[in-house]
Scaffold this motif. Sequence first.
Motif, PDB file in Angstrom:
ATOM      1  N   UNK A  89       0.825  -1.203   0.000  1.00  0.00           N
ATOM      2  CA  UNK A  89       0.000   0.000   0.000  1.00  0.00           C
ATOM      3  C   UNK A  89       0.865   1.262   0.000  1.00  0.00           C
ATOM      4  N   UNK A  90       1.959   1.245   0.769  1.00  0.00           N
ATOM      5  CA  UNK A  90       2.796   2.436   0.861  1.00  0.00           C
ATOM      6  C   UNK A  90       3.521   2.711  -0.443  1.00  0.00           C
ATOM      7  N   UNK A  91       4.127   1.662  -1.054  1.00  0.00           N
ATOM      8  CA  UNK A  91       4.852   1.866  -2.306  1.00  0.00           C
ATOM      9  C   UNK A  91       3.943   2.290  -3.432  1.00  0.00           C
ATOM     10  N   UNK A  92       2.766   1.655  -3.558  1.00  0.00           N
ATOM     11  CA  UNK A  92       1.841   2.021  -4.616  1.00  0.00           C
ATOM     12  C   UNK A  92       1.263   3.408  -4.429  1.00  0.00           C
ATOM     13  N   UNK A  93       0.954   3.759  -3.199  1.00  0.00           N
ATOM     14  CA  UNK A  93       0.392   5.086  -2.930  1.00  0.00           C
ATOM     15  C   UNK A  93       1.410   6.172  -3.248  1.00  0.00           C
ATOM     16  N   UNK A 146      -3.573   1.394 -11.253  1.00  0.00           N
ATOM     17  CA  UNK A 146      -2.284   1.250 -10.579  1.00  0.00           C
ATOM     18  C   UNK A 146      -1.945  -0.233 -10.553  1.00  0.00           C
ATOM     19  N   UNK A 147      -0.847  -0.590 -11.170  1.00  0.00           N
ATOM     20  CA  UNK A 147      -0.434  -1.990 -11.166  1.00  0.00           C
ATOM     21  C   UNK A 147       1.083  -2.077 -11.073  1.00  0.00           C
ATOM     22  N   UNK A 157      -1.712   5.024 -14.269  1.00  0.00           N
ATOM     23  CA  UNK A 157      -2.488   5.732 -15.280  1.00  0.00           C
ATOM     24  C   UNK A 157      -3.244   6.861 -14.598  1.00  0.00           C
ATOM     25  N   UNK A 158      -3.012   8.085 -15.076  1.00  0.00           N
ATOM     26  CA  UNK A 158      -3.580   9.283 -14.480  1.00  0.00           C
ATOM     27  C   UNK A 158      -4.565   9.900 -15.461  1.00  0.00           C
TER      28      UNK A 158
END
Length: 368
Positions: A89-93, A146-147, A157-158
């Motif tokens: 969760x931390x790295x992806x966020x 987010x992957x 992807x934004x």
Amino acid sequence: MSPVGTGRRKPAAPAEPQPAAVQEPEAEKDAGWVGGWSTGAQANSAALLRWLVWGLIALGPLLGALAYLSVPTTSAAPAPKAAPTAPTASGGQGAAGFAVLFVAAYLSAGDGDEAKLAAYYPPAANLQLEGVSGQHRGEQLTVVRLRQTDTAVWSVTVAARVIGAQPSATPSAQPGVSPSPEADPVRYFQVPVATAPGAGGATAYTALAMPAEVAGPERAKSPELVYGAMRPALPSDPHTQAVTSFLTAYLTRAGAELDRYLAPGTRLAAPSPAPYSGIAVDQLAVEGETGGEPVVSVPGDGTTLRLLVTLRATGQDGVRLPLTYALTLKARAGRWEIASLDGAPAVTSPTPAPSASGSPGPATTPTA
């Protein structure tokens, strides 16, 4: 005169002192024994001990080899290759936030802004940007996908609503009518972000490339819901009466007297302060209704029913806003009460295909 005649006897010479008799210990009377052991036994014991020590010394290497061979050996197989770590969760966020900032800077960049982009993607310092800085900008930026593509790489992807871009004209079917451009289109940008350990236990981020514009996410097909068709909310319908009373207290009175409309054991907190001054329930979709005449009678106590409610809520400024609520009702004492405010409309479960063993087949007559 003779001394004899005197009648006195000459004193005798003193006797020589004799050595005192020494009492010999009882144990020493038996010659050849000391402390209960004979000298012969002592000699035999010493010899036996020496042979035992020499035997142990001689057998030491052999015993050590046997002990080594008795331990199960483990093959020194190479350690398996570590699989990519699961997304955290931390790295992806953090990667998502970094990508949003990068896309925002990218959309507003122009001639002379290469250093701004190099803060996210270092090779951008060697680019030659065109256009006026700040002519375009992105608003309402949000992450839509987010992957994790590798152990320390994220694909983000934004979505961004681009302001100031020249929209593409839509051809008009009528001759002589100027095309009407689409205003502020939403566009999607994919950013690869790499992570690495930073100073003080923090995580460091960097982009691996410039953003890539991609197509928007595919729209999912709406699943089938458990409710019947939407129908007008009749004032005489007990469903309408129950939801209108509850939602009026929920949205306009900040929860005042809310408990009187709730089933026993149900606890709900209303928005505070009350966001609306009034509501009007327009339509209902009730579970189990097939399009015929609505059932307005209340069943026995404990019966539950799910329904979907559409309404218009009047704000403090007088503007009416459409709202939709998914509710579960429970019957008690001849009326409906609110059992839960559902998080989403209920969907129908797909009907599993009958198995070969479970499907009925033609009757057969057993043979002998």
